[in-house]
Design a protein around this motif. Sequence first.
Motif, PDB file in Angstrom:
ATOM      1  N   ALA A  39      12.127 -13.390  79.196  1.00 30.01           N
ATOM      2  CA  ALA A  39      11.372 -13.442  80.253  1.00 30.01           C
ATOM      3  C   ALA A  39       9.929 -13.047  80.670  1.00 30.01           C
ATOM      4  CB  ALA A  39      12.165 -13.765  81.727  1.00 30.01           C
ATOM      5  N   GLY A  40       9.513 -12.411  80.192  1.00 28.30           N
ATOM      6  CA  GLY A  40       8.287 -12.312  79.808  1.00 28.30           C
ATOM      7  C   GLY A  40       7.527 -13.360  78.586  1.00 28.30           C
ATOM      8  N   TYR A  41       8.082 -13.842  77.486  1.00 30.89           N
ATOM      9  CA  TYR A  41       8.589 -14.445  75.995  1.00 30.89           C
ATOM     10  C   TYR A  41       8.776 -16.080  76.319  1.00 30.89           C
ATOM     11  CZ  TYR A  41       9.451 -16.802  71.863  1.00 30.89           C
ATOM     12  OH  TYR A  41       8.825 -17.991  71.436  1.00 30.89           O
ATOM     13  N   LEU A  42       9.733 -16.277  77.731  1.00 38.88           N
ATOM     14  CA  LEU A  42       9.942 -17.514  77.917  1.00 38.88           C
ATOM     15  C   LEU A  42       8.612 -18.005  79.052  1.00 38.88           C
ATOM     16  CD1 LEU A  42      12.001 -20.126  78.153  1.00 38.88           C
ATOM     17  CD2 LEU A  42      12.638 -18.503  80.306  1.00 38.88           C
ATOM     18  N   LEU A 149      16.200 -15.115  72.921  1.00 35.60           N
ATOM     19  CA  LEU A 149      15.188 -15.941  73.265  1.00 35.60           C
ATOM     20  C   LEU A 149      14.485 -13.981  73.243  1.00 35.60           C
ATOM     21  CD1 LEU A 149      14.231 -18.690  73.446  1.00 35.60           C
ATOM     22  CD2 LEU A 149      14.688 -18.373  75.641  1.00 35.60           C
ATOM     23  N   GLY A 150      13.382 -14.297  72.438  1.00 37.65           N
ATOM     24  CA  GLY A 150      12.104 -13.201  71.993  1.00 37.65           C
ATOM     25  C   GLY A 150      11.266 -13.325  71.078  1.00 37.65           C
ATOM     26  N   GLY A 151      10.208 -12.420  70.941  1.00 41.73           N
ATOM     27  CA  GLY A 151       9.667 -12.772  69.531  1.00 41.73           C
ATOM     28  C   GLY A 151       9.207 -11.692  69.991  1.00 41.73           C
ATOM     29  N   ASP A 152       8.779 -10.484  70.170  1.00 43.59           N
ATOM     30  CA  ASP A 152       8.008  -9.225  70.357  1.00 43.59           C
ATOM     31  C   ASP A 152       8.740  -8.274  69.265  1.00 43.59           C
ATOM     32  OD1 ASP A 152       7.090  -6.499  70.867  1.00 43.59           O
ATOM     33  OD2 ASP A 152       6.681  -7.056  72.676  1.00 43.59           O
ATOM     34  N   GLU A 153       8.100  -7.666  68.602  1.00 41.98           N
ATOM     35  CA  GLU A 153       8.165  -7.116  67.076  1.00 41.98           C
ATOM     36  C   GLU A 153       9.565  -6.093  67.556  1.00 41.98           C
ATOM     37  OE1 GLU A 153       6.645  -4.596  63.439  1.00 41.98           O
ATOM     38  OE2 GLU A 153       5.230  -5.773  64.528  1.00 41.98           O
ATOM     39  N   HIS A 170      21.351 -13.986  66.573  1.00 40.75           N
ATOM     40  CA  HIS A 170      20.666 -15.529  65.865  1.00 40.75           C
ATOM     41  C   HIS A 170      19.333 -15.853  66.974  1.00 40.75           C
ATOM     42  CE1 HIS A 170      24.301 -16.434  64.416  1.00 40.75           C
ATOM     43  NE2 HIS A 170      25.096 -15.764  65.056  1.00 40.75           N
ATOM     44  N   LEU A 171      18.120 -15.959  66.003  1.00 42.48           N
ATOM     45  CA  LEU A 171      17.401 -15.444  67.194  1.00 42.48           C
ATOM     46  C   LEU A 171      16.851 -17.037  67.856  1.00 42.48           C
ATOM     47  CD1 LEU A 171      14.098 -14.195  67.941  1.00 42.48           C
ATOM     48  CD2 LEU A 171      13.380 -14.308  66.041  1.00 42.48           C
ATOM     49  N   TRP A 172      16.374 -17.247  69.478  1.00 43.55           N
ATOM     50  CA  TRP A 172      15.626 -18.653  68.741  1.00 43.55           C
ATOM     51  C   TRP A 172      14.078 -17.929  69.982  1.00 43.55           C
ATOM     52  CZ3 TRP A 172      20.310 -20.871  73.057  1.00 43.55           C
ATOM     53  CH2 TRP A 172      21.130 -20.439  72.055  1.00 43.55           C
ATOM     54  N   GLY A 173      13.678 -19.540  68.911  1.00 45.42           N
ATOM     55  CA  GLY A 173      12.296 -19.230  69.476  1.00 45.42           C
ATOM     56  C   GLY A 173      11.971 -20.613  70.082  1.00 45.42           C
ATOM     57  N   GLN A 182       6.240 -15.383  67.799  1.00 44.29           N
ATOM     58  CA  GLN A 182       7.645 -14.866  66.742  1.00 44.29           C
ATOM     59  C   GLN A 182       6.298 -13.703  65.995  1.00 44.29           C
ATOM     60  OE1 GLN A 182      10.783 -17.395  67.213  1.00 44.29           O
ATOM     61  NE2 GLN A 182      11.476 -16.591  68.156  1.00 44.29           N
ATOM     62  N   ALA A 183       7.248 -12.183  66.169  1.00 43.54           N
ATOM     63  CA  ALA A 183       6.411 -11.469  65.634  1.00 43.54           C
ATOM     64  C   ALA A 183       7.226 -11.596  63.904  1.00 43.54           C
ATOM     65  CB  ALA A 183       6.938  -9.995  65.801  1.00 43.54           C
ATOM     66  N   ASP A 184       6.922 -11.658  62.741  1.00 45.55           N
ATOM     67  CA  ASP A 184       7.219 -11.544  61.545  1.00 45.55           C
ATOM     68  C   ASP A 184       8.533 -10.693  61.275  1.00 45.55           C
ATOM     69  OD1 ASP A 184       5.870 -14.138  60.488  1.00 45.55           O
ATOM     70  OD2 ASP A 184       4.404 -12.883  59.485  1.00 45.55           O
ATOM     71  N   PRO A 185       8.223  -9.458  60.901  1.00 43.20           N
ATOM     72  CA  PRO A 185       9.532  -8.228  60.863  1.00 43.20           C
ATOM     73  C   PRO A 185      10.628  -8.533  62.006  1.00 43.20           C
ATOM     74  CG  PRO A 185       7.178  -7.264  61.400  1.00 43.20           C
ATOM     75  CD  PRO A 185       6.908  -9.036  61.908  1.00 43.20           C
ATOM     76  N   LEU A 186      10.750  -9.355  63.423  1.00 42.86           N
ATOM     77  CA  LEU A 186      11.432  -9.959  63.701  1.00 42.86           C
ATOM     78  C   LEU A 186      12.156 -10.875  63.087  1.00 42.86           C
ATOM     79  CD1 LEU A 186      13.103  -9.683  66.180  1.00 42.86           C
ATOM     80  CD2 LEU A 186      11.464 -10.921  67.546  1.00 42.86           C
ATOM     81  N   LEU A 187      11.255 -11.995  62.731  1.00 45.59           N
ATOM     82  CA  LEU A 187      11.650 -13.107  61.696  1.00 45.59           C
ATOM     83  C   LEU A 187      12.814 -12.710  60.857  1.00 45.59           C
ATOM     84  CD1 LEU A 187       8.880 -15.347  61.994  1.00 45.59           C
ATOM     85  CD2 LEU A 187      11.341 -15.911  63.674  1.00 45.59           C
ATOM     86  N   TRP A 188      12.431 -11.771  60.266  1.00 50.51           N
ATOM     87  CA  TRP A 188      12.861 -11.034  58.499  1.00 50.51           C
ATOM     88  C   TRP A 188      14.180 -10.478  59.049  1.00 50.51           C
ATOM     89  CZ3 TRP A 188       7.544  -8.687  57.954  1.00 50.51           C
ATOM     90  CH2 TRP A 188       6.622  -9.245  57.072  1.00 50.51           C
ATOM     91  N   GLU A 189      14.439  -9.935  59.704  1.00 49.56           N
ATOM     92  CA  GLU A 189      15.823  -9.422  60.489  1.00 49.56           C
ATOM     93  C   GLU A 189      17.113  -9.761  61.125  1.00 49.56           C
ATOM     94  OE1 GLU A 189      17.097  -5.625  60.056  1.00 49.56           O
ATOM     95  OE2 GLU A 189      14.901  -5.556  59.885  1.00 49.56           O
TER      96      GLU A 189
END
Length: 298
Positions: A39-42, A149-153, A170-173, A182-189
Amino acid sequence: MNDDLPALAARIDRTNELLTRMLAEVAKTPSTHAIFVDAGYLYAAAGRLVAGTEDRRAFDLDAEGLIEALIDRARSIFADSRLLRVYWYDGARRRIHTSEQQSIAELPDVKVRLGNLNANNQQKGVDSLIRTDLESLARHRAISDAALLGGDEDLVSAVEAAQGYGARVHLWGIEAPEGRNQADPLLWEVDSQRTLDLDFFKPYVSRRTATAYEGPGGNRPTREAVRFVGAQVAAKWLAARGRESLAELLPGHPYLPGSVDQDLLVEAEGILQYSLRGQADLRRALRDGFWEHVQSQY
């Protein structure tokens, strides 16, 4: 040796039969997915996108409508899967639900998990809650897919834990007005990525106006009235925290810690039913009233 061939063939047939049964059972078992919302990211990303601010107090979020929209989106993506539930992760002081968080917790198919808020209104412990739930659900085969639904590494470890037990994440941004949120390492994983755009969030986010705090006719309170409210809030603050808390405040006079100053503003606006945003003279009167009462107790 020829005598062993019939026995070997029988064992192979038996193994094939067991495999066939197992595959048939797996085919009958529906896939299950869950939605995990930081929710913090949202609030920060959707507020910036729609209302132009990350300040939660500056806009309203129709959480019920948005959660229904997220469930519908997941239903279209995971067409042959059923929803386990929506997990909603947020922060709260002393992990006590706010009225908004309580109303979200009462929604069907929604589980609210609370971390702490520190003095700077930053969430603490939320990432570890997400990891615990993701890992546990994946380990027990309760979900096959997780929409996050988040973005933190810091969520990378949660993704890795779930994937280690065979779940797909599945990452939703949320669309960023500029750059990335959203952090790149999270997107890669993660296993896949999707971005929810402005049109998706517009129906559920609306900016507040100053008139939302104003009473009938929008009459501006006097400095004396605001000063009195400041003293009222100080009395309530001291009653809740005790006189020993004065040691934290007095060295900073005439300034208040950011968290205390923010709580003072929100509480006073609720009492006055009037917005003090952008009105420096009334904000000063409010703080003066607060300090006068605090110093009278020292």
